[in-house]
Write a protein that holds these residues in place. Structure first.
Motif, PDB file in Angstrom:
ATOM      1  N   LEU A   1       0.701  -0.926  -0.079  1.00  0.00           N
ATOM      2  CA  LEU A   1       0.000  -0.055  -0.006  1.00  0.00           C
ATOM      3  C   LEU A   1       0.884   1.149  -0.014  1.00  0.00           C
ATOM      4  O   LEU A   1       0.234   2.312   0.405  1.00  0.00           O
ATOM      5  CB  LEU A   1      -0.812  -0.013   1.262  1.00  0.00           C
ATOM      6  N   GLY A   2       2.128   1.202  -0.659  1.00  0.00           N
ATOM      7  CA  GLY A   2       2.906   2.443  -0.639  1.00  0.00           C
ATOM      8  C   GLY A   2       3.004   3.265   0.624  1.00  0.00           C
ATOM      9  O   GLY A   2       3.715   2.585   1.585  1.00  0.00           O
ATOM     10  N   PHE A   3       2.481   4.446   0.755  1.00  0.00           N
ATOM     11  CA  PHE A   3       2.850   5.266   2.031  1.00  0.00           C
ATOM     12  C   PHE A   3       1.411   5.060   2.824  1.00  0.00           C
ATOM     13  O   PHE A   3       1.352   5.942   3.860  1.00  0.00           O
ATOM     14  CB  PHE A   3       3.034   6.755   1.607  1.00  0.00           C
ATOM     15  N   SER A   4       0.652   3.979   2.659  1.00  0.00           N
ATOM     16  CA  SER A   4      -0.611   4.073   3.600  1.00  0.00           C
ATOM     17  C   SER A   4       0.072   4.071   5.040  1.00  0.00           C
ATOM     18  O   SER A   4      -0.838   4.253   5.995  1.00  0.00           O
ATOM     19  CB  SER A   4      -1.403   2.963   3.275  1.00  0.00           C
ATOM     20  N   ASP A   5       1.001   3.231   5.384  1.00  0.00           N
ATOM     21  CA  ASP A   5       1.440   2.967   6.676  1.00  0.00           C
ATOM     22  C   ASP A   5       1.790   4.315   7.323  1.00  0.00           C
ATOM     23  O   ASP A   5       1.921   4.223   8.846  1.00  0.00           O
ATOM     24  CB  ASP A   5       2.560   2.046   6.987  1.00  0.00           C
ATOM     25  N   TYR A   6       2.001   5.469   6.860  1.00  0.00           N
ATOM     26  CA  TYR A   6       2.142   6.529   7.395  1.00  0.00           C
ATOM     27  C   TYR A   6       0.635   7.219   7.987  1.00  0.00           C
ATOM     28  O   TYR A   6       0.739   8.117   8.829  1.00  0.00           O
ATOM     29  CB  TYR A   6       2.675   7.806   6.426  1.00  0.00           C
ATOM     30  N   VAL A   7      -0.376   6.507   7.529  1.00  0.00           N
ATOM     31  CA  VAL A   7      -1.632   6.838   7.966  1.00  0.00           C
ATOM     32  C   VAL A   7      -2.289   5.703   8.631  1.00  0.00           C
ATOM     33  O   VAL A   7      -2.766   6.015   9.957  1.00  0.00           O
ATOM     34  CB  VAL A   7      -2.589   7.296   6.565  1.00  0.00           C
ATOM     35  N   PHE A   8      -1.806   4.588   8.398  1.00  0.00           N
ATOM     36  CA  PHE A   8      -2.383   3.139   8.875  1.00  0.00           C
ATOM     37  C   PHE A   8      -1.376   2.624   9.418  1.00  0.00           C
ATOM     38  O   PHE A   8      -0.704   2.054   8.617  1.00  0.00           O
ATOM     39  CB  PHE A   8      -3.236   2.504   8.305  1.00  0.00           C
ATOM     40  N   PRO A   9      -0.643   2.786  10.546  1.00  0.00           N
ATOM     41  CA  PRO A   9       0.685   2.281  11.033  1.00  0.00           C
ATOM     42  C   PRO A   9       1.055   0.867  10.822  1.00  0.00           C
ATOM     43  O   PRO A   9       2.056   0.408  10.397  1.00  0.00           O
ATOM     44  CB  PRO A   9       0.996   2.931  12.453  1.00  0.00           C
ATOM     45  N   SER A  10      -0.106  -0.159  10.706  1.00  0.00           N
ATOM     46  CA  SER A  10       0.050  -1.585  10.924  1.00  0.00           C
ATOM     47  C   SER A  10       0.060  -1.908   9.292  1.00  0.00           C
ATOM     48  O   SER A  10       0.421  -3.344   8.767  1.00  0.00           O
ATOM     49  CB  SER A  10      -0.806  -2.099  11.425  1.00  0.00           C
ATOM     50  N   ALA A  11      -0.300  -1.203   8.033  1.00  0.00           N
ATOM     51  CA  ALA A  11      -0.506  -1.205   6.714  1.00  0.00           C
ATOM     52  C   ALA A  11       1.089  -1.445   6.172  1.00  0.00           C
ATOM     53  O   ALA A  11       1.022  -0.620   5.234  1.00  0.00           O
ATOM     54  CB  ALA A  11      -1.484  -0.511   6.178  1.00  0.00           C
TER      55      ALA A  11
END
Length: 475
Positions: free
Chosen positions: A45-55
């Motif tokens: 998910l690219g940079f999604s872990d910047y929003v959802f830390p576990s992604a």
């Protein structure tokens, strides 16, 4: 009695990913190939872990999941197969499921977006260097890796000289009428089934539910005279609705999240500038040396070995170099990444919603009409905004995207590239019997990102957008 050994990999979504028999054991050996191992270092998910830390799950785990789902779907097509003894088409289908994402660049689709920025600013390079253009398109890179790398050699040892090209063709959907292709890439394929379960699980969000067991249990093989396809009977079509709606809801919830899209835009700005400097022979201005993977890639993008070097870790490992870059554009954006200082944004759709809700037409508009009206008006406003040379500049970016709930094909009698349901003895597209799927629901974004170094920018943009919206919506 010969005991068939089974090799297993534990997975939180599917329990166990199993490799059974000689064919599947050969496919499991592909996991150790450098090109497949690289997927461990590319986040799904690219940079999604910047929003959802576990992604922070990888393309590697997703690819295993797609293989697991494809292996559950394949016995519906090949009912006589057992103990991992598949036909040649079945073998190629499983290989394609496993390898479908092998050509993804760093941060998945964000890298393609970054290079789109690069070519928009340097159109002459897109024409002069088609190898560079092709090297950032995962749909072209994946078949190239499968046919021309160590992966291709492995596949051809498994299935003969044409095996690798057959797998590549399946991923490219060369034969859209093939039922095996539809398992790898279709509107109800192993890819979508896996990420519709995996992505919300790791993001920690609740977006509907998919009963994979019930769905697969009710899949059947049908034929329309020109080819075979998968379908379910009407008693199970609710599961297909759930699948369609869940997939649709992931877009506003995860994929099109405003912070994630903002980070993708920042990445595009940063990487496009870095590659501009490299193209001009000024890589030192980006804080890089000639031995850096970015430079090697730009100098020879057709080299698979250089493509192999590009993954998420290369970017993060280079961030300190980019922060110290002599080029101020590179340094400033790299520092934003390091401190998670995401560029601000104005949501034009939200502003339009507020205008409509405060006016007399709000209650008179049916939901579908409201969405269509707002989508059209927001698009017009953003285009007019870009024509305002006094306000719009290189520090502004218009981000737009539209995702319908389902792409209706409408083929009566069944088709591999649509979701098929049997009702009243006839095979139809799911949109023909499901009011929900046929609703033409869509999720659309119209957002303006801007540089907050100009203190007046937000107020000026907001005022202009409101004026335009008021004029178009209220007359």
């Amino acid at each position: 009695m010969k005991i068939v050994s089974i090799k297993m990999i534990k997975d939180p979504i599917h329990g166990f990913v199993e490799f059974e028999g000689e064919i599947e054991h050969h496919l499991k050996d592909l996991l150790s190939d450098p090109f497949f191992q690289r997927l461990r270092r590319v986040k799904q998910l690219g940079f999604s872990d910047y929003v959802f830390p576990s992604a922070a799950h990888s393309r590697f785990s997703h690819s295993l999941g797609v293989y697991a789902v494809a292996k559950r779907m394949l016995p519906i097509v090949e009912r006589d197969a057992s103990n991992g003894k598949w036909s040649e088409k079945g073998r190629d289908c499983l290989a394609a499921a496993l390898l479908h994402d092998v050509g993804h660049g760093m941060f998945s689709h964000a890298f393609e977006k970054a290079m789109k920025f690069f070519f928009e600013r340097n159109p002459h390079l897109e024409e002069e260097c088609p190898a560079l253009r092709d090297a950032v398109d995962h749909e072209k890179v994946s078949p190239k890796i499968i046919e021309d790398s160590s992966i291709g050699e492995h596949l051809n040892r498994l299935g003969g000289d044409s095996c690798a090209s057959s797998v590549a063709s399946m991923i490219q959907k060369s034969d859209k009428g093939c039922i095996y292709t539809s398992i790898v890439s279709g509107q109800l394929d192993a890819d979508r089934i896996d990420y519709a379960k995996r992505d919300p699980y790791f993001a920690g969000v609740s977006s509907g539910s998919i009963d994979i067991d019930w769905l697969i249990r009710n899949l059947r093989v049908g034929s329309n005279g020109s080819g075979e396809f998968l379908y379910v009977n009407s008693k199970a079509y609710i599961s297909l609705e759930q699948f369609t709606v869940t997939l649709f809801q992931l877009y506003p919830t995860i994929y099109l999240h405003k912070r994630t899209r903002g980070l993708e835009y920042m990445f595009a700005l940063l990487i496009s500038r870095v590659f501009e400097l490299i193209a001009d022979g000024k890589e030192s201005q980006a804080g890089l040396t000639a031995a850096h993977p970015f430079v090697k890639f730009m100098k020879n993008p057709s080299s698979l070995e250089n493509i192999l070097l590009l993954d998420d870790t290369v970017f993060w490992g280079s961030l300190n170099l980019l922060q110290d870059a002599p080029d101020q554009t590179v340094a400033a954006m790299a520092n934003r990444f390091a401190s998670r200082k995401i560029l601000p944004m104005l949501d034009v759709w939200k502003m339009a919603d507020e205008v409509v809700s405060s006016g007399a037409i709000a209650s008179a508009l049916p939901a579908a009409t409201r969405v269509q009206t707002l989508d059209s008006v927001c698009g017009e406003v953003c285009l007019e905004l870009q024509k305002d040379e006094a306000l719009w500049g290189s520090d502004c970016y218009y981000d737009t995207y539209g995702r319908p709930i389902y792409k209706r094909k409408g083929t009566l009698g069944g088709d591999p590239q649509q979701i098929n349901v049997e009702v009243g003895g006839q095979i139809v597209d799911i949109a023909s019997i499901s009011p929900l799927v046929a609703s033409a629901a869509s999720f659309n974004i119209h957002r303006i990102y801007y540089d907050d170094q100009n203190e007046d920018k937000e107020a000026l943009l907001k005022s202009r957008i409101k004026d335009l919206l008021q004029t178009k919506l209220n007359g």
